[in-house]
Design an enzyme around this catalytic site. Structure first.
Site: not given
Ligand code: HMG
Ligand code: MG
Length: 306
Positions: A14-15, A206, A208, A239
């Site tokens: 995933r990450d 966690h 990096h 990320c």
């Molecule tokens: P948004 O644009 O504010 O939300 O996104 P929305 O509700 O307006 O939806 C936009 C579009 O996304 C729509 O589609 C929704 O249907 C679709 P459209 O109508 O435009 O075609 N949608 C989805 N599709 C599939 N699955 C879903 C979903 N939700 C909405 N669940 C949202 C808000 C949170 C969804 C967006 O910002 C997002 O997906 N962000 C993900 C960010 C991400 O994955 N980041 C990496 C992980 S975090 C990380 O790496 C840190 C970590 O490792 C710890 C660390 O290192 O610190 C964990």
């Molecule tokens: Mg991370």
């Protein structure tokens, strides 16, 4: 005193892969996940059910879940930012998910397009439904030791978000040094403050490895009583919303440290090293793990697992 046993949370699929410039084919992901479970990793973050517009690399998470072997006793988890994500995870038979918040407003906006308070509100129904279904939910707080947008982060900010996640039902909170700027000193201070509200046995680290401090930060956390660490095979990752953030601490390097300290992990380091070489070869590059790189050129024995 150091813990006798550490739980390693493998976040590479995933990450790691969420940050690859090209999407890795689902069958390669499946091979990776099966290989990790075969090497003894008992917790694998397989993917995330997020908006494909935001993170296209994870768009095939449902197909990956459908194709992996499910070894008994192994947790195959996924990230779910909202109810829609949880429902997709449930449809894929996922039994454990993670929600992810941030300690800084700047990162929260860039990563999940809402404020910290809005994200916590959004997680309430996710937790409520998941817990009702008997699922387990892990919580993340990102940018715990620094933010690419807001700069320094006070440990009290992290403490408050971590407590909110615990209060809504997360069984554990993983503290994410998203951009790898922490030091052993800032890590100890952070745990000291966060543990005022979240017991140390419910915290995970966690780290990096952007500034090469991840192993030192693990050791500092061990001294503070933390016994769960996230890592990624071959140091994969970063990320997409934290420019310049490099991969996670490599699982191989974490295991080398832990086994050298006589700490049980249940993971076969040699098998992880072999898998890391194979998988990185499919990506066409060398693993970002000092242990695996060293192993490629020498016959030095690993620290014996206790
Ligand atoms: P948004 O644009 O504010 O939300 O996104 P929305 O509700 O307006 O939806 C936009 C579009 O996304 C729509 O589609 C929704 O249907 C679709 P459209 O109508 O435009 O075609 N949608 C989805 N599709 C599939 N699955 C879903 C979903 N939700 C909405 N669940 C949202 C808000 C949170 C969804 C967006 O910002 C997002 O997906 N962000 C993900 C960010 C991400 O994955 N980041 C990496 C992980 S975090 C990380 O790496 C840190 C970590 O490792 C710890 C660390 O290192 O610190 C964990
Ligand atoms: Mg991370």
């Amino acid at each position: 005193m150091l813990p006798e046993r550490v739980r390693v949370v493998e976040v590479g699929p995933r990450d790691g892969l969420q940050n690859e410039p090209l999407t890795v084919p689902a069958e390669e992901k499946v091979r990776l996940v099966n290989g990790l479970a075969g090497a003894g990793l008992g917790y694998i973050e397989v993917g995330s059910f997020v908006a494909p517009k935001w993170v296209p690399q994870m768009a095939d998470t449902a197909s990956v879940f459908a194709a992996i072997e499910h070894l008994p006793g192994v947790v195959y988890a996924a990230l779910t930012p909202n109810l829609r994500g949880l429902e997709s995870a449930m449809a894929s038979g996922v039994r454990e998910v993670a929600v992810f918040a941030a300690a800084s407003e700047g990162f929260s906006q860039r990563n999940i397009n809402c404020s910290i308070a809005q994200s916590l509100e959004r997680f309430e129904p996710v937790l409520a439904l998941a817990l009702k279904q008997g699922m387990r939910v892990r919580g993340y707080v990102s940018c715990v030791l620094g933010c690419p947008y807001d700069g320094d982060i006070r440990p009290e900010q992290v403490r408050d978000v971590a407590q909110a996640l615990l209060d809504m039902g997360c069984y554990e909170v993983s503290l994410g040094d998203t951009i790898g700027v922490g030091t052993a000193g800032s890590t100890r201070k952070l745990i000291d403050v966060v543990s005022q509200r979240v017991p140390r046995h419910q915290l995970a680290g966690h780290f990096h490895n952007t500034y090469g401090q991840a192993l030192a930060n693990v050791y500092a956390s061990l001294l503070e009583g933390v016994a769960v660490f996230d890592s990624a095979i071959g140091g994969l990752g970063g990320c997409p919303y934290a420019k310049g953030a490099s991969g996670n601490l490599a699982t191989e390097d974490l295991l080398y440290l832990l086994h050298g300290l006589g700490i049980h992990t249940g993971v076969d380091l040699e098998a992880v090293v072999r898998l890391s070489q194979q998988f990185n070869a499919t990506l066409g590059r060398l693993p970002d793990s000092r242990v695996t790189r060293a192993a490629m050129g020498s016959s030095h024995a690993y620290p014996a697992p206790p």
